[in-house]
Design a protein around this motif. Structure first.
Motif, PDB file in Angstrom:
ATOM      1  N   LYS A 181       0.886  -1.017   0.115  1.00  0.00           N
ATOM      2  CA  LYS A 181       0.018  -0.022  -0.154  1.00  0.00           C
ATOM      3  C   LYS A 181       0.679   1.319   0.479  1.00  0.00           C
ATOM      4  O   LYS A 181       0.943   1.549   0.995  1.00  0.00           O
ATOM      5  CB  LYS A 181      -0.983  -0.294   0.840  1.00  0.00           C
ATOM      6  CG  LYS A 181      -1.776  -1.179   1.097  1.00  0.00           C
ATOM      7  CD  LYS A 181      -3.121  -1.271   1.943  1.00  0.00           C
ATOM      8  CE  LYS A 181      -3.795  -2.168   1.795  1.00  0.00           C
ATOM      9  NZ  LYS A 181      -5.280  -2.068   3.474  1.00  0.00           N
ATOM     10  N   PRO A 182       1.298   1.525  -1.419  1.00  0.00           N
ATOM     11  CA  PRO A 182       1.994   3.311  -1.226  1.00  0.00           C
ATOM     12  C   PRO A 182       1.521   4.274  -0.834  1.00  0.00           C
ATOM     13  O   PRO A 182      -0.080   4.351  -1.432  1.00  0.00           O
ATOM     14  CB  PRO A 182       2.691   2.704  -2.688  1.00  0.00           C
ATOM     15  CG  PRO A 182       1.952   2.133  -3.747  1.00  0.00           C
ATOM     16  CD  PRO A 182       1.283   1.330  -2.776  1.00  0.00           C
ATOM     17  N   LYS A 183       2.350   5.066  -0.845  1.00  0.00           N
ATOM     18  CA  LYS A 183       1.438   6.508  -0.104  1.00  0.00           C
ATOM     19  C   LYS A 183       1.913   7.721  -1.409  1.00  0.00           C
ATOM     20  O   LYS A 183       0.639   8.453  -1.566  1.00  0.00           O
ATOM     21  CB  LYS A 183       1.369   7.250   0.829  1.00  0.00           C
ATOM     22  CG  LYS A 183       0.815   6.640   2.026  1.00  0.00           C
ATOM     23  CD  LYS A 183       1.543   7.025   3.416  1.00  0.00           C
ATOM     24  CE  LYS A 183      -0.264   6.561   4.123  1.00  0.00           C
ATOM     25  NZ  LYS A 183       0.693   7.279   5.839  1.00  0.00           N
ATOM     26  N   THR A 184       2.989   7.219  -2.160  1.00  0.00           N
ATOM     27  CA  THR A 184       3.050   8.587  -3.302  1.00  0.00           C
ATOM     28  C   THR A 184       3.665   8.054  -4.640  1.00  0.00           C
ATOM     29  O   THR A 184       4.021   6.394  -4.585  1.00  0.00           O
ATOM     30  CB  THR A 184       4.510   9.082  -2.725  1.00  0.00           C
ATOM     31  OG1 THR A 184       5.502   8.532  -2.645  1.00  0.00           O
ATOM     32  CG2 THR A 184       3.739   9.446  -0.926  1.00  0.00           C
ATOM     33  N   ALA A 185       3.385   8.644  -5.290  1.00  0.00           N
ATOM     34  CA  ALA A 185       4.148   7.843  -6.674  1.00  0.00           C
ATOM     35  C   ALA A 185       5.185   7.315  -6.850  1.00  0.00           C
ATOM     36  O   ALA A 185       6.026   6.800  -7.312  1.00  0.00           O
ATOM     37  CB  ALA A 185       3.511   9.156  -7.691  1.00  0.00           C
ATOM     38  N   GLU A 186       5.941   8.211  -5.939  1.00  0.00           N
ATOM     39  CA  GLU A 186       7.543   8.436  -5.801  1.00  0.00           C
ATOM     40  C   GLU A 186       7.897   6.493  -5.138  1.00  0.00           C
ATOM     41  O   GLU A 186       8.561   6.374  -5.805  1.00  0.00           O
ATOM     42  CB  GLU A 186       8.355   9.038  -4.752  1.00  0.00           C
ATOM     43  CG  GLU A 186       8.467  10.559  -5.618  1.00  0.00           C
ATOM     44  CD  GLU A 186       7.409  11.118  -5.725  1.00  0.00           C
ATOM     45  OE1 GLU A 186       6.598  11.365  -4.980  1.00  0.00           O
ATOM     46  OE2 GLU A 186       7.056  11.996  -6.456  1.00  0.00           O
ATOM     47  N   GLU A 187       6.785   5.900  -4.252  1.00  0.00           N
ATOM     48  CA  GLU A 187       6.901   4.584  -3.508  1.00  0.00           C
ATOM     49  C   GLU A 187       6.437   3.815  -4.810  1.00  0.00           C
ATOM     50  O   GLU A 187       7.071   2.950  -4.667  1.00  0.00           O
ATOM     51  CB  GLU A 187       6.370   4.423  -2.258  1.00  0.00           C
ATOM     52  CG  GLU A 187       6.406   5.314  -1.127  1.00  0.00           C
ATOM     53  CD  GLU A 187       5.883   5.406  -0.075  1.00  0.00           C
ATOM     54  OE1 GLU A 187       6.302   6.242   1.524  1.00  0.00           O
ATOM     55  OE2 GLU A 187       4.851   5.209  -0.329  1.00  0.00           O
ATOM     56  N   VAL A 188       5.595   4.384  -5.286  1.00  0.00           N
ATOM     57  CA  VAL A 188       5.055   3.549  -6.953  1.00  0.00           C
ATOM     58  C   VAL A 188       6.026   3.266  -8.079  1.00  0.00           C
ATOM     59  O   VAL A 188       6.165   2.437  -8.047  1.00  0.00           O
ATOM     60  CB  VAL A 188       4.097   3.920  -7.193  1.00  0.00           C
ATOM     61  CG1 VAL A 188       3.672   3.058  -8.321  1.00  0.00           C
ATOM     62  CG2 VAL A 188       2.769   4.171  -6.892  1.00  0.00           C
ATOM     63  N   SER A 189       6.728   4.366  -7.906  1.00  0.00           N
ATOM     64  CA  SER A 189       8.109   4.239  -8.606  1.00  0.00           C
ATOM     65  C   SER A 189       8.808   3.565  -8.512  1.00  0.00           C
ATOM     66  O   SER A 189       9.917   2.226  -9.298  1.00  0.00           O
ATOM     67  CB  SER A 189       8.398   5.504  -8.759  1.00  0.00           C
ATOM     68  OG  SER A 189       9.412   5.551  -9.782  1.00  0.00           O
ATOM     69  N   ALA A 190       9.229   3.430  -6.421  1.00  0.00           N
ATOM     70  CA  ALA A 190      10.876   2.576  -6.272  1.00  0.00           C
ATOM     71  C   ALA A 190      10.034   1.174  -6.570  1.00  0.00           C
ATOM     72  O   ALA A 190      10.867   0.204  -6.854  1.00  0.00           O
ATOM     73  CB  ALA A 190      11.204   3.050  -4.989  1.00  0.00           C
ATOM     74  N   ILE A 191       8.667   0.725  -6.550  1.00  0.00           N
ATOM     75  CA  ILE A 191       8.166  -0.463  -6.381  1.00  0.00           C
ATOM     76  C   ILE A 191       8.611  -1.504  -7.223  1.00  0.00           C
ATOM     77  O   ILE A 191       8.594  -2.295  -8.036  1.00  0.00           O
ATOM     78  CB  ILE A 191       7.057  -1.020  -6.065  1.00  0.00           C
ATOM     79  CG1 ILE A 191       6.709  -0.343  -4.396  1.00  0.00           C
ATOM     80  CG2 ILE A 191       6.288  -2.231  -5.885  1.00  0.00           C
ATOM     81  CD1 ILE A 191       5.435   0.021  -3.991  1.00  0.00           C
ATOM     82  N   LEU A 192       7.935  -0.698  -8.851  1.00  0.00           N
ATOM     83  CA  LEU A 192       7.769  -0.779  -9.481  1.00  0.00           C
ATOM     84  C   LEU A 192       9.507  -0.978 -10.584  1.00  0.00           C
ATOM     85  O   LEU A 192       9.641  -1.899 -11.218  1.00  0.00           O
ATOM     86  CB  LEU A 192       7.208  -0.296 -10.498  1.00  0.00           C
ATOM     87  CG  LEU A 192       5.309   0.195 -10.696  1.00  0.00           C
ATOM     88  CD1 LEU A 192       4.583   0.740 -11.348  1.00  0.00           C
ATOM     89  CD2 LEU A 192       5.125  -1.397 -10.277  1.00  0.00           C
ATOM     90  N   THR A 193      10.793  -0.143  -9.978  1.00  0.00           N
ATOM     91  CA  THR A 193      11.302   0.084 -10.570  1.00  0.00           C
ATOM     92  C   THR A 193      12.140  -2.087 -10.520  1.00  0.00           C
ATOM     93  O   THR A 193      12.500  -2.133 -10.943  1.00  0.00           O
ATOM     94  CB  THR A 193      12.237   1.044  -9.786  1.00  0.00           C
ATOM     95  OG1 THR A 193      11.817   2.241 -10.200  1.00  0.00           O
ATOM     96  CG2 THR A 193      13.541   0.980 -10.459  1.00  0.00           C
ATOM     97  N   TYR A 194      12.419  -1.272  -9.299  1.00  0.00           N
ATOM     98  CA  TYR A 194      12.609  -2.826  -8.625  1.00  0.00           C
ATOM     99  C   TYR A 194      11.580  -4.496  -8.649  1.00  0.00           C
ATOM    100  O   TYR A 194      12.785  -5.553  -9.217  1.00  0.00           O
ATOM    101  CB  TYR A 194      12.059  -3.021  -7.022  1.00  0.00           C
ATOM    102  CG  TYR A 194      12.634  -4.173  -5.961  1.00  0.00           C
ATOM    103  CD1 TYR A 194      14.237  -4.163  -5.350  1.00  0.00           C
ATOM    104  CD2 TYR A 194      11.580  -5.490  -5.179  1.00  0.00           C
ATOM    105  CE1 TYR A 194      14.193  -5.761  -5.370  1.00  0.00           C
ATOM    106  CE2 TYR A 194      12.413  -6.937  -5.563  1.00  0.00           C
ATOM    107  CZ  TYR A 194      13.432  -6.610  -5.139  1.00  0.00           C
ATOM    108  OH  TYR A 194      13.815  -7.920  -3.834  1.00  0.00           O
ATOM    109  N   CYS A 195       9.936  -4.267  -8.994  1.00  0.00           N
ATOM    110  CA  CYS A 195       9.744  -6.336  -9.568  1.00  0.00           C
ATOM    111  C   CYS A 195      10.496  -5.555 -11.321  1.00  0.00           C
ATOM    112  O   CYS A 195      10.722  -6.835 -11.911  1.00  0.00           O
ATOM    113  CB  CYS A 195       8.687  -5.306  -9.966  1.00  0.00           C
ATOM    114  SG  CYS A 195       7.329  -5.416  -8.167  1.00  0.00           S
ATOM    115  N   ASN A 196      10.329  -4.366 -11.872  1.00  0.00           N
ATOM    116  CA  ASN A 196      10.829  -4.562 -13.031  1.00  0.00           C
ATOM    117  C   ASN A 196      12.089  -4.936 -13.396  1.00  0.00           C
ATOM    118  O   ASN A 196      12.193  -5.829 -14.075  1.00  0.00           O
ATOM    119  CB  ASN A 196      10.657  -3.011 -13.992  1.00  0.00           C
ATOM    120  CG  ASN A 196      11.020  -3.431 -15.567  1.00  0.00           C
ATOM    121  OD1 ASN A 196       9.742  -3.620 -16.248  1.00  0.00           O
ATOM    122  ND2 ASN A 196      11.428  -2.299 -16.272  1.00  0.00           N
ATOM    123  N   ASP A 197      13.243  -4.598 -12.489  1.00  0.00           N
ATOM    124  CA  ASP A 197      14.357  -5.411 -12.365  1.00  0.00           C
ATOM    125  C   ASP A 197      14.478  -6.907 -12.032  1.00  0.00           C
ATOM    126  O   ASP A 197      15.361  -7.629 -12.909  1.00  0.00           O
ATOM    127  CB  ASP A 197      15.550  -4.551 -11.254  1.00  0.00           C
ATOM    128  CG  ASP A 197      15.973  -3.158 -11.442  1.00  0.00           C
ATOM    129  OD1 ASP A 197      14.973  -2.848 -13.016  1.00  0.00           O
ATOM    130  OD2 ASP A 197      15.989  -2.554 -10.979  1.00  0.00           O
TER     131      ASP A 197
END
Ligand code: FAD
Length: 501
Positions: free
Chosen positions: A86-102
């Protein structure tokens, strides 16, 4: 008999309701014969990474926390997600997706989880990325009527906020108490007001979204006009979480109408329904704000199962016509002229015009709670088509002939937008009945050059039927778009696009 007319401000706040079932549906992967893609499985080190971004309290692995997010609103499909973030910001979503993509971890974005095509639940063990904590209203401009908010804002909450300021949201759905604006944008939700305010492709001015590689796509324009290159926000609208995670939305909101009137009609034949629609457009013009139709089976289930009163007795067809405008007297005159015309011509056999707030609400309940009522009769095979309005009734009859006595077919929906919800109700789900319904209904729709999904999207339930509405070359273009936005296909796999043969 027409009852008194009134000019109450309409506020339909029928909350969506969660139902309790002792019986759980079978896994979506099994029911829809899906095979897990070549994605990584979640390991302890992944959980540690997510906790380093979100802390301990917004990373959920316990079954009791995750389970509700694995089931859709209808409890008709079930996924096997093991991790909820449950992210709270676009930056947190970005960090999650960067990791998931990698690391090639698949992700399913989820808003209010009221979607009906299976798009919001993980099919296998995709990470559920809920936007529920991204729920801040960022700004509202009372001059332009532009609202900017985070994706997890509940539609009804936004509407309540706007009503205080004499504005409303341009969309209204039966699920408004639970659905999120990010989910609405991602499904291009329609609902009751499309006839008046158009679709979200018109009212959404800007979108901020996080792409699969973590890029924050800032298309959060606040302007109505913006002809600077390709308008990428339109690709996000209706993409069902397959191209990016919507994090912010800018939307054009109409002024709250000063007068709202609601009429319910009972009509004895379908040609009367069409004539009423035609007359409504001709006589009510710019104040027409909803035009809904329901058949007798649909209304009967609401009356029987939910104990809601039908004020006008039994008819083969019903219509709800809503007007909203800025001048009570003018609107009432228009409505009265319309009523006189359709009554004098014998088009409508009975009707009532709501005379107080309670009455208005209970009329809307007859329409908005149909699905809830039908679910109490067993399993509902849901469909949602765009077909020419003059074929609605034929469609219902043809599907009834097709399924015989193994199901009851009923039609209702947004007549004003050529959008019919055609439901088949039976005691329980059986693959045999499903195979009678599909692909029959899609072939039928295709012959009319209609759409196999008017407003609910494709999810995984309808993705294999996309070719009934779109050509192979267009589907190939869509696949190319998907690969540009999400080269590793980590975002909402198994949804929207059919596998290439
Ligand atoms: C009682 C009832 C009445 C309904 N009436 C209507 C109606 O009149 N018209 C209509 O169009 N629909 C209707 N629906 C369907 C549903 O409410 C809409 O599709 C709604 O827009 C879904 O919003 P949600 O927040 O619940 O999204 P979810 O169900 O959580 O998700 C729907 C899809 O959008 C994706 N998604 C969600 N949030 C995001 C995000 N932030 N970024 C990227 N992708 C995301 C999900 O992955 C999924 O594919 C109704 C549903 C119910 C239960």
């Amino acid at each position: 008999m027409f009852l008194l007319s009134c000019r109450l401000l309409l506020k339909t706040t029928i909350k969506s309701q969660r139902r309790c079932y002792s019986q759980q549906p079978e896994l979506a992967s099994k029911r829809y014969n899906l095979t897990r893609g070549n994605y990584a499985s979640i390991r302890g080190s992944d959980i540690n990474f997510f906790q380093s971004i979100l802390g301990q309290t917004r990373v959920f692995t316990e079954e009791c926390d995750v389970d509700g997010h694995n089931l859709d609103w209808y409890k008709a499909v079930k996924g096997s997600g093991k991790l909820l973030l449950k992210p709270k910001t676009a930056e947190e979503v970005s960090a999650i997706l960067t990791y998931c993509n990698d690391t090639k971890l698949a992700v399913t974005p989820q808003g209010g989880n009221t979607g009906v095509s299976g798009g919001a639940i993980p099919v296998f063990d995709e990470i559920i990325l809920s936007t529920s904590q991204m729920n801040k209203i960022i700004s509202f401009d009372e001059i332009s009527g532009v609202l900017v908010c985070e994706a997890g804002c509940i539609l009804d909450t936004l509407n309540e906020y706007l009503m205080e300021k004499n504005f409303i949201m341009p969309l209204d759905l039966g699920s408004k108490g639970s659905c999120n604006i990010g989910g609405n944008v991602s499904t291009n939700a329609g609902g009751l007001r499309v006839i008046r305010y158009g679709s979200l492709h018109g009212t959404v001015l800007g979108v901020e979204a996080v792409l699969a590689n973590g890029t924050i796509m800032d298309c959060l324009s606040l302007m109505k006009k913006d002809n600077t290159g390709y308008d990428l926000k339109h690709l996000l609208i209706g993409s069902e979480g397959t191209l990016g995670v919507v994090t912010k939305v800018a939307i054009q909101c109409p002024v709250k109408p000063k007068s709202v009137q609601l009429a319910l009609f009972g009509i004895s034949n379908f040609s009367g329904v069409l004539e009423t629609f035609k007359q409504a457009k001709q006589n009510l013009g710019e104040i027409l704000s909803a035009c809904e139709y329901m058949d007798q089976t649909a209304i009967e289930s609401v009356v029987r199962n939910l104990n809601i009163r039908n004020p006008i007795g039994d008819f083969p067809f019903y219509m709800i016509i809503e007007t909203s405008g800025s001048n009570e007297q003018h609107d009432e005159e228009k409505l009265n002229t319309f009523l006189e015309k359709i009554m004098a011509d014998g088009v409508v056999q009975d009707g009532t015009v709501a005379s107080d707030y309670t009455q208005i609400r209970s009329i809307w309940e007859l329409r908005e709670r149909i699905i809830e009522a039908q679910l109490l009769d067993g399993f509902v095979y849901l469909s949602d088509f765009s077909v020419p309005v003059n074929s609605f009734d034929r469609f219902v009859h043809d599907v009834q002939n097709q399924v015989g006595d193994s199901g009851t077919v009923t039609g209702f929906g947004h007549l004003g937008d050529s959008n019919i919800h055609l439901h088949v109700i039976s005691k329980e789900y059986t693959p045999e009945l499903l195979s009678k319904i599909e692909p029959f209904v899609y072939e039928w729709t295709s012959k009319k050059r209609g759409s196999v999904s008017a407003e609910h999207g494709l999810g995984f339930k309808k993705k294999d039927y996309l070719s009934y509405s779109k050509s192979e070359s267009v589907i190939d273009l869509m696949r190319n778009v998907k690969s540009i936005f999400d080269p590793n296909h980590i975002l909402n796999p198994y949804k929207v696009l059919p596998d290439k043969k």
